[in-house]
Motif scaffolding. Structure first.
Motif, PDB file in Angstrom:
ATOM      1  N   HIS A 110      16.306 -14.541 -14.177  1.00 25.31           N
ATOM      2  CA  HIS A 110      17.674 -14.813 -13.975  1.00 25.31           C
ATOM      3  C   HIS A 110      18.061 -13.976 -12.336  1.00 25.31           C
ATOM      4  O   HIS A 110      18.790 -14.260 -11.740  1.00 25.31           O
ATOM      5  CB  HIS A 110      18.426 -14.771 -14.918  1.00 25.31           C
ATOM      6  N   ALA A 111      17.629 -12.749 -12.745  1.00 23.84           N
ATOM      7  CA  ALA A 111      17.914 -11.734 -11.703  1.00 23.84           C
ATOM      8  C   ALA A 111      17.549 -11.882 -10.468  1.00 23.84           C
ATOM      9  O   ALA A 111      17.951 -11.963  -9.497  1.00 23.84           O
ATOM     10  CB  ALA A 111      17.536 -10.057 -12.373  1.00 23.84           C
ATOM     11  N   ALA A 112      16.142 -12.300 -10.418  1.00 24.89           N
ATOM     12  CA  ALA A 112      15.405 -12.542  -9.242  1.00 24.89           C
ATOM     13  C   ALA A 112      15.893 -13.931  -8.352  1.00 24.89           C
ATOM     14  O   ALA A 112      16.078 -13.983  -7.438  1.00 24.89           O
ATOM     15  CB  ALA A 112      13.924 -12.886  -9.763  1.00 24.89           C
ATOM     16  N   ARG A 113      16.411 -14.898  -9.312  1.00 25.05           N
ATOM     17  CA  ARG A 113      16.938 -15.959  -8.768  1.00 25.05           C
ATOM     18  C   ARG A 113      18.366 -15.802  -8.170  1.00 25.05           C
ATOM     19  O   ARG A 113      18.479 -16.314  -7.140  1.00 25.05           O
ATOM     20  CB  ARG A 113      17.139 -17.142  -9.976  1.00 25.05           C
ATOM     21  N   TYR A 114      18.987 -14.795  -8.887  1.00 32.63           N
ATOM     22  CA  TYR A 114      20.528 -14.632  -8.154  1.00 32.63           C
ATOM     23  C   TYR A 114      20.196 -13.794  -6.514  1.00 32.63           C
ATOM     24  O   TYR A 114      20.928 -14.077  -5.901  1.00 32.63           O
ATOM     25  CB  TYR A 114      21.218 -13.513  -9.280  1.00 32.63           C
ATOM     26  N   PHE A 115      19.156 -12.823  -6.860  1.00 32.45           N
ATOM     27  CA  PHE A 115      18.945 -12.275  -5.430  1.00 32.45           C
ATOM     28  C   PHE A 115      18.501 -13.258  -4.510  1.00 32.45           C
ATOM     29  O   PHE A 115      18.923 -12.951  -3.425  1.00 32.45           O
ATOM     30  CB  PHE A 115      17.928 -10.909  -6.021  1.00 32.45           C
ATOM     31  N   SER A 116      17.554 -14.120  -4.686  1.00 38.22           N
ATOM     32  CA  SER A 116      17.204 -14.873  -3.907  1.00 38.22           C
ATOM     33  C   SER A 116      18.222 -15.883  -3.241  1.00 38.22           C
ATOM     34  O   SER A 116      18.369 -16.084  -2.083  1.00 38.22           O
ATOM     35  CB  SER A 116      16.024 -15.890  -4.216  1.00 38.22           C
ATOM     36  N   MET A 145      20.298  -4.980  -2.895  1.00 39.96           N
ATOM     37  CA  MET A 145      21.572  -5.387  -2.450  1.00 39.96           C
ATOM     38  C   MET A 145      22.294  -4.131  -1.633  1.00 39.96           C
ATOM     39  O   MET A 145      22.813  -4.415  -0.680  1.00 39.96           O
ATOM     40  CB  MET A 145      22.421  -6.413  -3.451  1.00 39.96           C
ATOM     41  N   SER A 146      22.160  -3.285  -2.339  1.00 41.88           N
ATOM     42  CA  SER A 146      22.718  -1.989  -1.914  1.00 41.88           C
ATOM     43  C   SER A 146      22.024  -1.486  -0.755  1.00 41.88           C
ATOM     44  O   SER A 146      22.502  -0.942   0.320  1.00 41.88           O
ATOM     45  CB  SER A 146      22.777  -0.840  -2.993  1.00 41.88           C
ATOM     46  N   ASP A 147      20.772  -1.544  -0.911  1.00 39.24           N
ATOM     47  CA  ASP A 147      19.838  -1.233   0.524  1.00 39.24           C
ATOM     48  C   ASP A 147      20.358  -2.098   1.607  1.00 39.24           C
ATOM     49  O   ASP A 147      20.096  -1.529   2.624  1.00 39.24           O
ATOM     50  CB  ASP A 147      18.517  -1.076  -0.066  1.00 39.24           C
ATOM     51  N   ALA A 148      20.439  -3.456   1.219  1.00 36.06           N
ATOM     52  CA  ALA A 148      20.797  -3.999   2.419  1.00 36.06           C
ATOM     53  C   ALA A 148      21.974  -3.856   3.173  1.00 36.06           C
ATOM     54  O   ALA A 148      22.144  -3.730   4.585  1.00 36.06           O
ATOM     55  CB  ALA A 148      21.096  -5.786   2.105  1.00 36.06           C
ATOM     56  N   GLU A 149      22.945  -3.411   2.623  1.00 34.63           N
ATOM     57  CA  GLU A 149      24.201  -2.619   3.322  1.00 34.63           C
ATOM     58  C   GLU A 149      23.919  -1.386   3.900  1.00 34.63           C
ATOM     59  O   GLU A 149      24.263  -1.032   5.008  1.00 34.63           O
ATOM     60  CB  GLU A 149      25.323  -2.467   2.108  1.00 34.63           C
ATOM     61  N   ALA A 150      23.051  -0.624   3.255  1.00 35.87           N
ATOM     62  CA  ALA A 150      22.711   0.743   3.483  1.00 35.87           C
ATOM     63  C   ALA A 150      21.701   0.739   4.863  1.00 35.87           C
ATOM     64  O   ALA A 150      22.098   1.730   5.705  1.00 35.87           O
ATOM     65  CB  ALA A 150      21.936   1.786   2.775  1.00 35.87           C
ATOM     66  N   MET A 151      21.035  -0.266   5.247  1.00 38.05           N
ATOM     67  CA  MET A 151      20.169  -0.583   6.290  1.00 38.05           C
ATOM     68  C   MET A 151      21.102  -0.453   7.422  1.00 38.05           C
ATOM     69  O   MET A 151      20.416   0.075   8.493  1.00 38.05           O
ATOM     70  CB  MET A 151      19.339  -1.822   6.385  1.00 38.05           C
ATOM     71  N   THR A 164       8.120  -2.358  -8.033  1.00 42.02           N
ATOM     72  CA  THR A 164       9.071  -2.841  -8.940  1.00 42.02           C
ATOM     73  C   THR A 164       9.967  -3.743  -8.257  1.00 42.02           C
ATOM     74  O   THR A 164      10.406  -3.611  -6.946  1.00 42.02           O
ATOM     75  CB  THR A 164       9.719  -1.541  -9.813  1.00 42.02           C
ATOM     76  N   SER A 165      10.973  -4.445  -8.952  1.00 44.45           N
ATOM     77  CA  SER A 165      11.892  -5.337  -8.466  1.00 44.45           C
ATOM     78  C   SER A 165      13.195  -4.911  -9.110  1.00 44.45           C
ATOM     79  O   SER A 165      13.487  -4.949 -10.280  1.00 44.45           O
ATOM     80  CB  SER A 165      11.511  -6.813  -8.685  1.00 44.45           C
ATOM     81  N   ASP A 166      14.158  -4.490  -8.052  1.00 47.23           N
ATOM     82  CA  ASP A 166      15.491  -4.145  -8.595  1.00 47.23           C
ATOM     83  C   ASP A 166      16.506  -4.739  -7.467  1.00 47.23           C
ATOM     84  O   ASP A 166      16.968  -4.345  -6.794  1.00 47.23           O
ATOM     85  CB  ASP A 166      15.549  -2.494  -8.381  1.00 47.23           C
ATOM     86  N   PRO A 167      16.854  -6.007  -8.004  1.00 45.60           N
ATOM     87  CA  PRO A 167      18.090  -6.770  -7.275  1.00 45.60           C
ATOM     88  C   PRO A 167      19.313  -5.922  -6.897  1.00 45.60           C
ATOM     89  O   PRO A 167      19.896  -5.993  -5.614  1.00 45.60           O
ATOM     90  CB  PRO A 167      18.303  -7.855  -7.866  1.00 45.60           C
ATOM     91  N   LEU A 168      19.791  -5.236  -7.717  1.00 44.72           N
ATOM     92  CA  LEU A 168      21.134  -4.223  -7.648  1.00 44.72           C
ATOM     93  C   LEU A 168      20.709  -3.453  -6.415  1.00 44.72           C
ATOM     94  O   LEU A 168      21.573  -3.040  -5.483  1.00 44.72           O
ATOM     95  CB  LEU A 168      21.566  -3.614  -8.847  1.00 44.72           C
ATOM     96  N   TYR A 169      19.428  -2.729  -6.627  1.00 42.79           N
ATOM     97  CA  TYR A 169      19.393  -1.707  -5.423  1.00 42.79           C
ATOM     98  C   TYR A 169      19.071  -2.352  -4.199  1.00 42.79           C
ATOM     99  O   TYR A 169      19.366  -1.940  -3.143  1.00 42.79           O
ATOM    100  CB  TYR A 169      17.797  -0.845  -5.855  1.00 42.79           C
TER     101      TYR A 169
END
Length: 164
Positions: A41-47, A107-113, A100-105
């Protein structure tokens, strides 16, 4: 359970070796299935986040670079969003190589980039948008992370009173 879901599925299934017992401590089958289901579910949400918030994202209507006479500078925010999308997709594929896969991280990283330092001042950073485009994207990231967080108990089959 979310923390467990960030490891490789084989690691979650194998368990943790306890030297004192000389054996592995493992999740029971139903808990393991909840971890794996939640991970999916988390992976699907992230994609879906990548598709809805990054793929083909256009600059803000108020983009500071919109009227720049330099064609490359004019497209800088669009290019930045494309570069961020590429980086996130590249990282997702890292799951295959046992990262590892961490969608919350992520998403934050996408902003931090968009705000990382270390880029020469006289160049246009490939992942840096103008402040207005960054602020709009930051709002989208915040909404997505809050929504993701609210859904975690449901995805992992856990009842948490007063969650989120």
């Amino acid at each position: 359970m979310y923390d467990l879901s960030r490891s490789a599925p084989s690691e979650a299934a194998t368990g943790v070796f306890n030297a004192q017992l000389g054996d592995y401590i493992r999740l029971d089958e139903s808990d393991l299935l909840c971890v794996l289901r939640g991970r999916e579910h988390a992976a699907r949400y992230f994609s879906t986040f990548i598709v809805n918030e990054l793929e083909g994202r256009t600059p803000s209507a108020w983009c500071l670079r919109r009227n720049d006479p330099n064609p490359l500078a004019k497209r800088a925010c669009q290019i930045a969003f494309e570069a961020i999308t590429f980086e996130l997709l590249r990282d997702i594929n890292g799951i295959i190589s046992h990262r590892t896969s961490d969608p919350l991280y992520a998403m934050s990283d996408a902003e931090a980039m968009q705000t990382r330092e270390g880029v020469p001042e006289d160049s246009t950073p490939t992942m840096r948008t103008c402040e207005i485009c960054r602020a709009e994207f930051s709002s989208a990231v915040l909404v997505a992370k809050e929504d993701f967080w609210r859904k975690l108990p449901l995805w992992f089959g856990v009842d948490v009173p007063k969650w989120g």
